[in-house]
Design a protein around this motif. Sequence first.
Motif, mmCIF file in Angstrom:
data_model
loop_
_atom_site.group_PDB
_atom_site.id
_atom_site.type_symbol
_atom_site.label_atom_id
_atom_site.label_comp_id
_atom_site.label_asym_id
_atom_site.label_seq_id
_atom_site.Cartn_x
_atom_site.Cartn_y
_atom_site.Cartn_z
ATOM 1 N N ALA A 48 0.823 -1.222 0.089
ATOM 2 C CA ALA A 48 0.149 0.007 -0.067
ATOM 3 C C ALA A 48 1.119 1.229 -0.022
ATOM 4 O O ALA A 48 2.139 1.193 0.234
ATOM 5 C CB ALA A 48 -0.904 -0.171 1.162
ATOM 6 N N ASN A 50 0.545 6.053 0.124
ATOM 7 C CA ASN A 50 -0.303 7.165 0.088
ATOM 8 C C ASN A 50 0.760 8.359 -0.306
ATOM 9 O O ASN A 50 1.865 8.245 -0.161
ATOM 10 C CB ASN A 50 -0.851 7.370 1.306
ATOM 11 N N THR A 57 -4.262 7.384 -2.175
ATOM 12 C CA THR A 57 -3.803 6.104 -1.417
ATOM 13 C C THR A 57 -4.043 5.075 -2.471
ATOM 14 O O THR A 57 -4.750 5.151 -3.430
ATOM 15 C CB THR A 57 -4.768 5.485 -0.215
ATOM 16 N N TYR A 58 -3.105 4.000 -2.353
ATOM 17 C CA TYR A 58 -2.797 2.836 -3.571
ATOM 18 C C TYR A 58 -3.006 1.582 -2.564
ATOM 19 O O TYR A 58 -2.286 1.522 -1.612
ATOM 20 C CB TYR A 58 -1.603 3.118 -4.357
ATOM 21 N N TYR A 59 -3.239 0.638 -3.300
ATOM 22 C CA TYR A 59 -3.284 -0.517 -2.907
ATOM 23 C C TYR A 59 -3.029 -1.902 -3.592
ATOM 24 O O TYR A 59 -3.366 -1.572 -4.543
ATOM 25 C CB TYR A 59 -4.633 -0.860 -1.934
ATOM 26 N N GLU A 60 -2.454 -2.811 -3.250
ATOM 27 C CA GLU A 60 -2.266 -4.193 -3.839
ATOM 28 C C GLU A 60 -3.366 -4.879 -3.606
ATOM 29 O O GLU A 60 -4.219 -4.861 -2.764
ATOM 30 C CB GLU A 60 -1.070 -4.895 -3.053
ATOM 31 N N VAL A 63 -5.017 -6.919 -0.635
ATOM 32 C CA VAL A 63 -5.216 -6.156 0.655
ATOM 33 C C VAL A 63 -6.411 -5.114 0.438
ATOM 34 O O VAL A 63 -6.742 -4.598 1.506
ATOM 35 C CB VAL A 63 -4.077 -5.533 1.192
ATOM 36 N N LYS A 64 -6.855 -4.954 -0.599
ATOM 37 C CA LYS A 64 -7.889 -3.885 -0.801
ATOM 38 C C LYS A 64 -9.148 -4.242 0.018
ATOM 39 O O LYS A 64 -9.312 -5.476 -0.045
ATOM 40 C CB LYS A 64 -8.347 -3.825 -2.291
ATOM 41 N N PHE A 67 -6.807 -3.535 4.223
ATOM 42 C CA PHE A 67 -5.766 -2.474 4.720
ATOM 43 C C PHE A 67 -6.217 -1.140 4.472
ATOM 44 O O PHE A 67 -6.641 -0.774 3.534
ATOM 45 C CB PHE A 67 -4.301 -2.922 4.032
ATOM 46 N N THR A 68 -5.498 -0.302 5.260
ATOM 47 C CA THR A 68 -6.142 1.296 5.164
ATOM 48 C C THR A 68 -4.648 1.898 5.450
ATOM 49 O O THR A 68 -4.057 1.885 6.339
ATOM 50 C CB THR A 68 -6.920 1.972 5.899
ATOM 51 N N LEU A 80 -0.289 2.090 8.687
ATOM 52 C CA LEU A 80 -0.949 0.809 7.841
ATOM 53 C C LEU A 80 -1.809 0.187 8.908
ATOM 54 O O LEU A 80 -1.303 -0.573 9.712
ATOM 55 C CB LEU A 80 -0.035 -0.107 7.118
ATOM 56 N N ARG A 105 4.870 1.276 -7.474
ATOM 57 C CA ARG A 105 4.670 -0.111 -6.839
ATOM 58 C C ARG A 105 5.810 -1.103 -6.953
ATOM 59 O O ARG A 105 5.779 -2.058 -6.641
ATOM 60 C CB ARG A 105 3.455 -0.926 -7.495
#
Length: 123
Positions: A48, A50, A57-60, A63-64, A67-68, A80, A105
């Motif tokens: 993840a 930010n 914010t960005y997520y793999e 984990v979407k 995870f935050t 995280l 990423r």
Amino acid sequence: VQLQASGGGLVQTGGSLRLSCAASGRTSSIKGMGWFRQAPGKEREFVAGNSWSGNLTYYEDSVKGRFTAARDNAKNTVYLQMNSLKPEDTAVYYCAGSRVHTGARYSGAYYYWGRGTLVTVSS
């Protein structure tokens, strides 16, 4: 810039942990922050990220929704929050800072790295 990650530990499947990453030094040089993890025998992977300023914010994909990534500019700290943890989330987690990119990423985009913190999820 120095990054200090903390908050890892042992948790059962379905549990939660919050990782913190405190930045010190010339934090004005940071454009984006990322969280990576590396499980035994596997390559380091993006989890993840930010933006250091702003609300991006960005997520793999895996984990979407669980995870935050968040930040507290006043404390120069990113977080995280990890919920609904699974055994496959077990890894050493690293925070990293990029001087150029937001949301990158790949690890090569990050110049600053903290020492990892171990997250173990028991089944």
